[in-house]
Design a protein around this motif. Structure first.
Motif, mmCIF file in Angstrom:
data_model
loop_
_atom_site.group_PDB
_atom_site.id
_atom_site.type_symbol
_atom_site.label_atom_id
_atom_site.label_comp_id
_atom_site.label_asym_id
_atom_site.label_seq_id
_atom_site.Cartn_x
_atom_site.Cartn_y
_atom_site.Cartn_z
ATOM 1 N N CYS A 303 26.723 58.171 108.739
ATOM 2 C CA CYS A 303 26.450 58.052 107.309
ATOM 3 C C CYS A 303 27.608 57.380 106.583
ATOM 4 C CB CYS A 303 26.206 59.427 106.705
ATOM 5 S SG CYS A 303 24.789 60.274 107.413
ATOM 6 N N CYS A 314 17.856 58.289 105.263
ATOM 7 C CA CYS A 314 18.791 59.411 105.244
ATOM 8 C C CYS A 314 19.415 59.532 103.851
ATOM 9 C CB CYS A 314 19.868 59.195 106.294
ATOM 10 S SG CYS A 314 21.267 60.288 106.097
ATOM 11 N N ILE A 316 22.011 61.175 102.910
ATOM 12 C CA ILE A 316 23.486 61.145 102.909
ATOM 13 C C ILE A 316 23.990 59.699 102.953
ATOM 14 C CG2 ILE A 316 25.541 62.207 103.923
ATOM 15 C CD1 ILE A 316 23.606 64.347 103.711
ATOM 16 N N CYS A 317 23.168 58.806 103.514
ATOM 17 C CA CYS A 317 23.586 57.415 103.621
ATOM 18 C C CYS A 317 23.619 56.731 102.252
ATOM 19 C CB CYS A 317 22.665 56.651 104.572
ATOM 20 S SG CYS A 317 23.009 57.022 106.304
HETATM 21 ZN ZN LIG Z 1 22.981 59.187 107.016
#
Ligand SMILES: [Zn+2]
Length: 399
Positions: A303, A314, A316-317
């Protein structure tokens, strides 16, 4: 035990401040009532003592009746005052407490985290957390709007944060008066927490006198407001005394730091910490605390890697949530699942991962579809130069 059984204890972990804030408010009403009772009853007791003394030396029936009338008037006044306080502050606070405890109690009866009652309850909780987030970030209007729309007036602490803002605004205008009044209202509780905000505020008022070169006033101020802290703040008081020898333009380290206007910003922070601490409110928004748990289960080293390593699906990315997840630990995957970036479907023996020459990996299903549309050729969506026959792709084996 079913997998979806509601973890009531876990839910309650977040709710201490929810119950604590009205409790603190009620404690204040109670203390104020108590003070009034002590003051008025003490005065009545003195009047009784006077009357008995005078009665035995020079009895005077008229004076005695007058004195007794005076006492009755005092007690009646006290009664009125107490019932006013109860009506304007006591009862509303008790109603808030009752409603909050009932809101928490409903969770006890919910069996499963998938039950529709829990979803409804969690929706209200999310609204509360959104209001909390808005209030902490200076978005009071939005907070009030959500509160009114959802009818959760008794479940959120809009008033507490209005108070915080009023006092912080005053500090930003370089006035300690409001914050000092708050300290005196909460004196006992602050002492119990060994909080020294009051000293810091007093010291700042002293520094402002020194800045204005009002030496005599500064000395009188120190004697009255700093010296009582001598047991715990001796060195700071000595340094403050020496400050009078240095002009505000001094370049001498410790005194330059005392004159530094950024001390006001530090005071604002110290005040906020103190009021959060007193109400057992966490220093971070409840919304963030709740999200950390979820973020920790998703966070991977990739991430924060190069952009090509990031996954569009994602959270978090993304920059914002990635920032929020900075401090949480990485997730621990005993069995990793690999998800295709093109289709979002899991890659396994039935849907093998296939690699281009450059090492980029996608699922067989996705590449088969691409090949079917492009005469058997596939192109890496990240690198248009990387074009090859589907049959030449390398199979990747998951170990
Ligand atoms: Zn991620």
């Amino acid at each position: 035990m079913s997998f979806n059984k509601l973890n009531t204890e876990g839910v309650m972990l977040f709710e201490q401040p929810f119950a604590r804030v009205p409790h603190e408010n009620y404690r204040k009403v109670f203390r104020a009532s108590q003070k009034n009772i002590e003051k008025e009853m003490g005065a009545v007791q003195n009047m009784v003592n006077d009357l008995t003394k005078k009665g035995s030396s020079e009895p005077d029936a008229d004076a005695a009746v007058k004195a007794i009338d005076g006492m009755i008037a005092r007690v009646e006044g006290l009664k009125r005052k107490l019932s006013d306080m109860q009506e304007s502050a006591g009862t509303p606070t008790l109603n808030v407490m009752r409603e909050r405890l009932q809101h928490l109690a409903t969770v006890e009866d919910i069996e499963s985290s998938t039950a529709p009652e829990f979803t409804r309850w969690a929706d209200v909780r999310l609204d509360r957390w959104l209001v909390d987030w808005c209030l902490r970030n200076g978005k009071e209007k939005t907070a009030r709007m959500i509160t009114a729309q959802k009818g959760i007036e008794k479940l959120v602490d809009v008033d507490l944060f209005s108070d915080i803002r009023r006092i912080e605004d005053a500090l930003a205008r370089k006035s300690c008066t409001e914050a000092l009044a708050w300290c005196s209202e909460n004196k006992a509780a602050l002492r119990k927490l060994k909080n020294t905000l009051e000293f810091d505020l007093r010291l700042q008022e002293y520094i402002e006198l020194a800045r204005a070169r009002k030496t005599i006033e500064a000395m009188a101020y120190s004697k009255k407001h700093l010296l009582p802290w001598n047991d715990t703040h001796h060195n700071q008081i000595v340094q403050a005394a020496a400050l009078l020898c240095y002009p505000p333009t001094t370049s001498c380290g410790p005194y330059k730091r005392l004159y530094d206007p950024s001390r006001w910003a530090t005071l604002i922070q110290a005040f906020r910490l103190a009021i959060y601490h007193l109400s057992t409110l966490p220093t971070e928004p409840l919304l963030h605390l709740a999200m950390y748990a979820g973020l920790a289960s998703l966070k991977l080293p990739a991430c924060y890697g190069p952009p090509t390593a990031r996954n569009v699906d994602c959270p978090i990315c993304t920059a914002e949530l990635g920032q929020l997840a900075r401090e949480v630990p990485f997730s621990h995957h005993v069995n990793s699942t690999i998800v295709c970036r093109l289709t979002g479907r899991i890659m396994d023996e039935d849907n093998m991962p296939m690699a281009f020459e450059n090492g980029q990996v996608y699922s067989k299903e996705a590449l088969e579809e691409m090949a079917a549309r492009n005469d058997g050729y596939v192109t890496d969506p990240r690198d248009p130069e990387e074009r090859q026959e589907f049959g030449k792709l390398r199979k990747v084996f998951i170990s």
